[in-house]
Design a protein around this motif. Structure first.
Motif, PDB file in Angstrom:
ATOM      1  N   SER A   1       8.286  90.950  80.576  1.00  0.00           N
ATOM      2  CA  SER A   1       7.101  91.187  79.757  1.00  0.00           C
ATOM      3  C   SER A   1       5.880  91.474  80.617  1.00  0.00           C
ATOM      4  O   SER A   1       5.020  92.285  80.235  1.00  0.00           O
ATOM      5  CB  SER A   1       6.847  89.993  78.826  1.00  0.00           C
ATOM      6  OG  SER A   1       6.614  88.813  79.562  1.00  0.00           O
ATOM      7  N   ALA A   2       5.788  90.822  81.780  1.00  0.00           N
ATOM      8  CA  ALA A   2       4.664  91.107  82.672  1.00  0.00           C
ATOM      9  C   ALA A   2       4.711  92.552  83.164  1.00  0.00           C
ATOM     10  O   ALA A   2       3.689  93.253  83.214  1.00  0.00           O
ATOM     11  CB  ALA A   2       4.682  90.145  83.853  1.00  0.00           C
TER      12      ALA A   2
ATOM     13  N   VAL B   1      14.119 102.750  69.806  1.00  0.00           N
ATOM     14  CA  VAL B   1      14.507 101.896  68.689  1.00  0.00           C
ATOM     15  C   VAL B   1      14.595 100.476  69.227  1.00  0.00           C
ATOM     16  O   VAL B   1      14.598 100.258  70.437  1.00  0.00           O
ATOM     17  CB  VAL B   1      15.866 102.324  68.095  1.00  0.00           C
ATOM     18  CG1 VAL B   1      15.771 103.707  67.462  1.00  0.00           C
ATOM     19  CG2 VAL B   1      16.959 102.282  69.157  1.00  0.00           C
ATOM     20  N   LEU B   2      14.657  99.500  68.319  1.00  0.00           N
ATOM     21  CA  LEU B   2      14.802  98.112  68.766  1.00  0.00           C
ATOM     22  C   LEU B   2      16.280  97.783  68.940  1.00  0.00           C
ATOM     23  O   LEU B   2      17.115  98.102  68.080  1.00  0.00           O
ATOM     24  CB  LEU B   2      14.168  97.153  67.761  1.00  0.00           C
ATOM     25  CG  LEU B   2      12.650  97.051  67.782  1.00  0.00           C
ATOM     26  CD1 LEU B   2      12.171  96.063  66.719  1.00  0.00           C
ATOM     27  CD2 LEU B   2      12.143  96.624  69.166  1.00  0.00           C
ATOM     28  N   GLY B   3      16.577  97.136  70.045  1.00  0.00           N
ATOM     29  CA  GLY B   3      17.939  96.711  70.323  1.00  0.00           C
ATOM     30  C   GLY B   3      18.004  95.194  70.445  1.00  0.00           C
ATOM     31  O   GLY B   3      17.120  94.569  71.040  1.00  0.00           O
ATOM     32  N   ALA B   4      19.044  94.587  69.873  1.00  0.00           N
ATOM     33  CA  ALA B   4      19.206  93.131  69.928  1.00  0.00           C
ATOM     34  C   ALA B   4      19.239  92.645  71.371  1.00  0.00           C
ATOM     35  O   ALA B   4      19.783  93.314  72.262  1.00  0.00           O
ATOM     36  CB  ALA B   4      20.495  92.721  69.215  1.00  0.00           C
ATOM     37  N   ALA B   5      18.662  91.479  71.603  1.00  0.00           N
ATOM     38  CA  ALA B   5      18.545  90.955  72.959  1.00  0.00           C
ATOM     39  C   ALA B   5      19.900  90.807  73.634  1.00  0.00           C
ATOM     40  O   ALA B   5      20.012  90.973  74.852  1.00  0.00           O
ATOM     41  CB  ALA B   5      17.811  89.611  72.927  1.00  0.00           C
TER      42      ALA B   5
ATOM     43  N   PRO C   1      13.661  88.264  72.883  1.00  0.00           N
ATOM     44  CA  PRO C   1      13.227  89.177  71.820  1.00  0.00           C
ATOM     45  C   PRO C   1      14.030  90.468  71.834  1.00  0.00           C
ATOM     46  O   PRO C   1      14.628  90.849  72.847  1.00  0.00           O
ATOM     47  CB  PRO C   1      11.765  89.443  72.186  1.00  0.00           C
ATOM     48  CG  PRO C   1      11.726  89.290  73.674  1.00  0.00           C
ATOM     49  CD  PRO C   1      12.700  88.192  73.991  1.00  0.00           C
ATOM     50  N   ALA C   2      14.048  91.148  70.698  1.00  0.00           N
ATOM     51  CA  ALA C   2      14.603  92.497  70.655  1.00  0.00           C
ATOM     52  C   ALA C   2      13.756  93.401  71.553  1.00  0.00           C
ATOM     53  O   ALA C   2      12.542  93.215  71.677  1.00  0.00           O
ATOM     54  CB  ALA C   2      14.612  93.020  69.226  1.00  0.00           C
TER      55      ALA C   2
END
Length: 542
Positions: A61-62, A195-199, A216-217
């Motif tokens: 995330s950073a 698109v969002l992908g499952a973690a 998170p996704a």
């Protein structure tokens, strides 16, 4: 993942804990606090609640926040490492990427390495403070970036393996092409959208039941949304049996229980001592197996005093709930209790059975216990089951193994020769249900034994595993593990080696014969060891 030695602590300026941003709006490593400076490790950030998954997500995330501040498009890649993450950017954005990474690592120093997919061995990470770290980045196909983290007690060091890699994908016609192999594809559409992908697509240490803040996704490309042959998508639960042998009500039930104890080990007080191992074993799942869906703790109407029952993901299952024949209660026989585990309401088809003295020793994927098709793995011991029928001189373990052998030979015409190692037992609920139906008399006899008896089966640690194997639902496996009997004279040295190495997938700290004189000295050693090995409380602790 290693231990952290003592060192001087200094404060990082300009961090805003809880916002994810430092001075000037630049991202910082999540929850960054004090940092330590050592010749060996460089900058290390202290982070409360530290877990491997939290370190991995904080690094990702950073880094993505840095890319977002520069307006650089990126997407998550299904990399081949389960510890870290991989982010793809277009080669044409290289200058902007390197500029923003340099600014971010200047404000919050971390570690950097250039990854050459064709090199015989990976390059060592270098502190971003060192000019050598930046010499070859201009032409690098892949950069690995991390901020090292430790817990407040400085017991864990989660380093470069939990970092985030930036891959520079080159445009070839209508596609972006990867600089190295990943788990899904070499190329994606250059003009495609995210698109969002499952973690769980991005690490085998994550499942659909891992808490979203830790997993998170992620924004990815549709080409990665495939169900690969080696994915495990089915739920896996964990089950413990636990007793507080100091509970006065439980002691009274035990004293009033009828039944002859044939072997001294069967009623040894050491078998019922609660050394708080359960708290730390649950911590080991929180730290190293966050893919577990639910944890069930089977007790005789007891609740550990440290346990929070209002947090999803863990539930007490009482003997009264799971025993099909109420007349078998109370029982003080682990074989009896284990014969009823598959009756837990809501239990997954695939589950791990832990004694409370078993621990995950480092991040372990579900693949260590189950194949992607659902086949369970069992771990045969180097020991052998003694030959011949049950004898009065047999230990409870050997007697049960001989009983297992006789029944399985009669049913399948196969002879089992090995007991199992003290590794969490990977079980199939359906196999236990069928075994109970196939051998109703032996199963009922085991359930009714209030103390370990000559006629017991060992349902979970041997019988159900071999039954699953002989019906096509289990296969032998292996893993690095340690079995440590506490009643050894060099206990302190052995615990220290285990702590220093942290190189075992699982370990067991077993106690069957300790005397009251041993227990106090052992407890002091265990307290220090367990606090150091598992410093991060689980969400289920008060």
């Amino acid at each position: 993942m290693t231990a952290v030695s003592d060192h001087v602590v200094q404060q990082v300026p300009g961090t805003d804990v809880g916002t994810g941003r430092g001075e000037g709006g630049h991202p910082r490593p999540a929850a960054a606090g004090p940092t330590t400076f050592t010749p060996e490790h460089g900058d290390v950030y202290v982070e409360p609640g530290l877990t491997p998954l939290a370190a991995r997500e904080a690094n990702r995330s950073a880094l993505t926040a840095l890319l977002d501040t520069a307006g650089v498009a990126h997407f998550a890649v299904r990399g081949t490492s389960d510890h870290g993450t991989v982010i793809a950017v277009a080669e044409e954005d290289r200058d902007r990427v390197l500029a923003v990474v340099f600014r971010g690592l200047s404000q919050f120093p971390g570690h950097l390495s250039v990854i050459d997919p064709d090199a015989p061995r990976p390059a060592k990470p270098v502190s971003s403070r060192d000019a050598k770290a930046w010499r070859t980045v201009n032409g690098a196909r892949i950069l690995q970036i991390s901020w090292y983290r430790t817990d407040p007690g400085r017991h864990l060091l989660l380093g470069h393996e939990y970092g985030c890699a930036i891959e520079f994908w080159q445009r070839h016609g209508t596609h972006l092409v990867a600089p190295r192999a990943n788990r899904a594809t070499w190329a994606v559409a250059a003009d495609g959208g995210n698109v969002l992908g499952a973690a769980r697509l991005f690490s085998r240490f994550v499942s659909d039941w891992t808490p979203a803040p830790l997993a998170p996704a992620l924004a990815t490309r549709p080409e990665f949304l495939v169900h690969c042959a080696d994915d495990i998508a089915f739920p896996v639960d964990a089950v413990y049996t636990w007793v507080d042998g100091d509970d006065p009500a439980w002691k009274q039930r035990k004293a009033q229980a009828k039944g002859e104890v044939y072997h001294a080990e069967s009623a040894s007080d050491a078998r019922f001592i609660s050394r708080d191992e359960l708290r730390y074993s649950v911590r080991s799942i929180h730290l190293f197996a966050p893919w577990i869906r639910n944890i069930y703790i089977v007790t005789d109407d007891q609740v550990p005093p440290w346990l929070r029952e209002d947090v999803p993901g863990l539930r007490i299952a009482t003997h009264r709930e799971i025993f099909r024949n109420p007349a078998d209660l109370p029982t003080f026989n682990s074989h009896s209790i284990e014969s009823q585990l598959h009756h837990i309401e809501g239990l997954a088809e695939h589950f791990l059975y832990f004694n409370d003295d078993m621990f995950m020793g480092r991040p372990v994927a579900p693949h260590a216990f189950f194949t992607p098709t659902g086949t369970a793995r069992y771990f045969p011991s180097r020991n052998r089951i003694p030959q011949g029928p049950v004898a009065e001189t047999d230990t409870p373990v050997d007697a049960a193994c001989k009983n297992n052998r006789a029944l399985l030979l009669e049913r399948f015409g196969r002879v089992i020769t090995q007991p199992m190692e003290h590794i969490p037992y990977a079980l199939r609920r359906s196999a236990m249900e069928e075994a109970e139906r196939d051998f109703p008399e032996a199963w009922a006899r085991t359930s009714a034994s209030r103390f370990r008896a000559m006629t017991d089966l060992s349902p979970t640690s041997s019988f159900a595993l071999y039954y699953a194997a002989l019906t096509g639902r289990a296969q032998p496996g292996s893993m690095p593990f340690t079995y440590l009997q506490l009643a050894v004279p060099d206990l302190a040295d052995r615990l220290q080696r285990l702590l220093d190495g942290r190189d075992q997938d699982t370990f067991c700290l077993n106690d069957a014969f300790s005397t009251p004189e041993d227990i106090e000295a052992q407890q002091e050693l265990l307290d220090g060891f367990l606090d150091s090995y598992f410093p991060t409380p689980s969400p289920h602790e008060r």
